[in-house]
Write a protein that holds these residues in place. Structure first.
Motif, PDB file in Angstrom:
ATOM      1  N   UNK A  39       0.832  -1.198   0.000  1.00  0.00           N
ATOM      2  CA  UNK A  39       0.000   0.000   0.000  1.00  0.00           C
ATOM      3  C   UNK A  39       0.867   1.249   0.000  1.00  0.00           C
ATOM      4  N   UNK A  40       0.502   2.212  -0.817  1.00  0.00           N
ATOM      5  CA  UNK A  40       1.253   3.462  -0.889  1.00  0.00           C
ATOM      6  C   UNK A  40       1.063   4.122  -2.239  1.00  0.00           C
ATOM      7  N   UNK A  41       1.829   5.168  -2.489  1.00  0.00           N
ATOM      8  CA  UNK A  41       1.825   5.850  -3.782  1.00  0.00           C
ATOM      9  C   UNK A  41       3.171   5.625  -4.440  1.00  0.00           C
ATOM     10  N   UNK A  42       3.157   5.398  -5.752  1.00  0.00           N
ATOM     11  CA  UNK A  42       4.369   5.094  -6.496  1.00  0.00           C
ATOM     12  C   UNK A  42       4.542   6.116  -7.614  1.00  0.00           C
ATOM     13  N   UNK A  43       5.748   6.692  -7.700  1.00  0.00           N
ATOM     14  CA  UNK A  43       6.089   7.579  -8.797  1.00  0.00           C
ATOM     15  C   UNK A  43       6.671   6.731  -9.916  1.00  0.00           C
ATOM     16  N   UNK A  50       0.699   6.245  -9.405  1.00  0.00           N
ATOM     17  CA  UNK A  50      -0.339   5.247  -9.176  1.00  0.00           C
ATOM     18  C   UNK A  50      -0.369   4.962  -7.684  1.00  0.00           C
ATOM     19  N   UNK A  51      -1.564   4.999  -7.110  1.00  0.00           N
ATOM     20  CA  UNK A  51      -1.690   4.654  -5.694  1.00  0.00           C
ATOM     21  C   UNK A  51      -2.205   3.236  -5.571  1.00  0.00           C
ATOM     22  N   UNK A  52      -1.807   2.589  -4.503  1.00  0.00           N
ATOM     23  CA  UNK A  52      -2.213   1.214  -4.227  1.00  0.00           C
ATOM     24  C   UNK A  52      -2.719   1.160  -2.799  1.00  0.00           C
ATOM     25  N   UNK A  53      -3.900   0.620  -2.610  1.00  0.00           N
ATOM     26  CA  UNK A  53      -4.474   0.536  -1.275  1.00  0.00           C
ATOM     27  C   UNK A  53      -5.100  -0.811  -1.021  1.00  0.00           C
ATOM     28  N   UNK A  54      -5.396  -1.060   0.246  1.00  0.00           N
ATOM     29  CA  UNK A  54      -6.018  -2.314   0.638  1.00  0.00           C
ATOM     30  C   UNK A  54      -7.525  -2.224   0.444  1.00  0.00           C
ATOM     31  N   UNK A 161      -7.751   2.009   5.288  1.00  0.00           N
ATOM     32  CA  UNK A 161      -8.421   1.832   4.008  1.00  0.00           C
ATOM     33  C   UNK A 161      -8.508   3.058   3.107  1.00  0.00           C
ATOM     34  N   UNK A 162      -8.439   4.268   3.609  1.00  0.00           N
ATOM     35  CA  UNK A 162      -8.707   5.427   2.763  1.00  0.00           C
ATOM     36  C   UNK A 162      -7.571   5.677   1.773  1.00  0.00           C
ATOM     37  N   UNK A 163      -7.900   5.651   0.496  1.00  0.00           N
ATOM     38  CA  UNK A 163      -6.874   5.807  -0.538  1.00  0.00           C
ATOM     39  C   UNK A 163      -6.321   7.221  -0.599  1.00  0.00           C
ATOM     40  N   UNK A 164      -7.075   8.207  -0.120  1.00  0.00           N
ATOM     41  CA  UNK A 164      -6.610   9.597  -0.215  1.00  0.00           C
ATOM     42  C   UNK A 164      -5.281   9.807   0.496  1.00  0.00           C
TER      43      UNK A 164
END
Length: 452
Positions: A39-43, A50-54, A161-164
């Motif tokens: 989970x996190x944000x990837x440059x 692209x963000x990745x979340x649970x 859980x919040x993707x923001x």
């Protein structure tokens, strides 16, 4: 984040959510790995993010782009399978990760590295409860705008859980997330009491300011769905709040949500004539009385309406948020369900006194084809408020459903949500940063009222 969590009342929602989750998420393989470390944000190497979340299960993930495209990732045979939006249809998107400690991703042929943020976890006091929170800021030393995430009706951890908290800091906006009372790492009983929840939100904003200190620039509340009732109420109690963002919320009552859903459901079933809708309004008025009094009043009136109308062809098409549940079941069955889901809903809350007097600037974004929070009356009210000089900007995405989600219909006519509407995330980021919407167009969005 599954869209069912955005519902605003508890009776029918709780019944449908568990069934929907089973239907929507395929069974995972035995002993599937815990993927939460990704989970996190990837440059990416093209400078996009692209963000990745649970999501619902620890072995599953969801990727998102700022333009609203998204997919669910499920491990299969040593690889990741991506499905379009919230459907189970493959989208062909290729995603892979390095080891947990590497923080690396391959997304559609582009290599990416996890972005590092300044993150502080905390415990703070709400109204009689201990709340778990997290402040996520872009790395640096200067001030940044910050949103405090105000929950919808979901009963799970916002911190987890919040993707923001991944996507927004990658775009220069800090995020404070917390677990609402009775969920995740917070104490207390899960509740839909807007007054208590707004007190908790107010405490969350003050905690974000305490943690961030000089790093906190513009700060305000960000509420979706049920948060549309809670966030403005919290702002009315919090002088430090500089803005309120509301997504797919209502400027009307909880009871009105069910009433308007009943109308939409009957029209969809082919019963849209004025006489039928008048009769259905009689029913929803009574079921609202039953729900709002926790079953103490209204049963005799409902029995009389059953006697009058249950033989008519539209009767079995009654749905709404809870009207169908109550009208089409016995008193004993309905009471048994209400006993399971006593969440102290603020049935009598009227949002208009707050909206008419709140001086904090607000941005409201509605889905024009929202079947969970029908927007027609809310649009009228927001336009009138804006024309009366209230600091409210209102926008609609005409074809979007709840969550500002685009959709397709399957062979059964049921909606399959495919993505977040293009422009919705960009609009939020622009407005949070400086209170303006200066980069039109935002996809298909149409301005309803308010300053440009």
């Amino acid at each position: 984040m599954n869209t069912s969590v955005l519902r605003t009342t508890a009776l029918l929602t709780a019944l449908l959510a568990s069934a929907a989750a089973v239907a929507a998420e395929p069974a995972a393989a035995a002993k599937a790995p815990d993927a939460r470390c990704h989970a996190g944000a990837y440059r990416l190497d093209d400078d996009s993010v692209v963000s990745v979340g649970t999501i619902d299960k620890p072995e599953q993930l969801r990727w998102r782009l700022i333009d609203g495209r998204t997919g669910k990732l499920t491990p299969k045979d040593g690889a990741w399978v991506s499905t379009r939006g919230w459907s189970d249809r493959s989208d062909g998107v290729r995603v892979s990760f390095g080891a947990c400690d590497e923080g690396r991703i391959q997304y559609e042929g582009h290599a990416g590295k996890k972005i590092k943020f300044d993150i502080v976890d905390t415990k703070f006091e709400g109204k009689g409860v201990s709340l778990r929170g997290r402040l996520v800021l872009p790395q640096g030393s200067g001030p940044v705008p910050v949103i405090v995430m105000v929950h919808g009706s979901e009963n799970y951890s916002g911190v987890d859980s919040y993707y923001q908290q991944h996507l927004f800091p990658a775009e220069g906006v800090g995020v404070f997330v917390y677990d609402k009372r009775g969920t995740g790492g917070s104490s207390g009983k899960y509740s839909q009491n807007f007054h208590d929840l707004s007190d908790d939100a107010s405490a969350a904003l003050r905690e974000a300011q305490r943690l961030g200190g000089a790093r906190i620039g513009r700060i305000g509340f960000h509420g979706g769905s049920q948060g549309g009732w809670v966030a403005p109420l919290a702002a009315s109690k919090t002088p430090q709040a500089q803005f309120v963002f509301v997504g797919f919320g209502l400027a009307d009552s909880v009871l009105a949500e069910d009433r308007d859903q009943v109308v939409l459901d009957l029209r969809a079933a082919g019963f849209g004539d004025a006489q039928t809708l008048r009769k259905a309004r009689e029913v929803s008025d009574v079921t609202g009385l039953i729900a709002s009094t926790n079953g103490k009043r209204g049963w005799e009136a409902l029995d009389a309406l059953r006697e009058k109308y249950q033989g008519e062809p539209w009767w079995k098409s009654l749905k709404g948020e809870y009207s169908g549940l109550i009208a089409l079941h016995t008193r004993e069955e309905s009471m048994a369900e209400m006993a399971k889901y006593d969440y102290e809903v603020s049935w009598d809350y009227d949002p208009m006194p707050v909206l008419k007097t709140l001086n904090t600037p607000q941005l409201w974004v509605l889905g024009g084809d929202d079947v969970e929070a029908p927007p027609q009356e809310t649009q009228k009210r927001l336009i009138a408020l804006g024309q009366a000089g209230r600091p409210i900007t209102s926008v609609v995405f005409p074809q979007a459903d709840h969550g500002i989600l685009e959709f397709e219909k399957d062979a059964k006519g049921e909606r399959q949500h495919t993505r977040t509407a293009d422009g919705y995330v960009r609009m939020q980021l622009d407005w949070v940063k400086d209170g303006t919407l200066k980069h039109w167009p935002y996809g298909t969005a149409k301005r309803l009222a308010g300053p440009k």
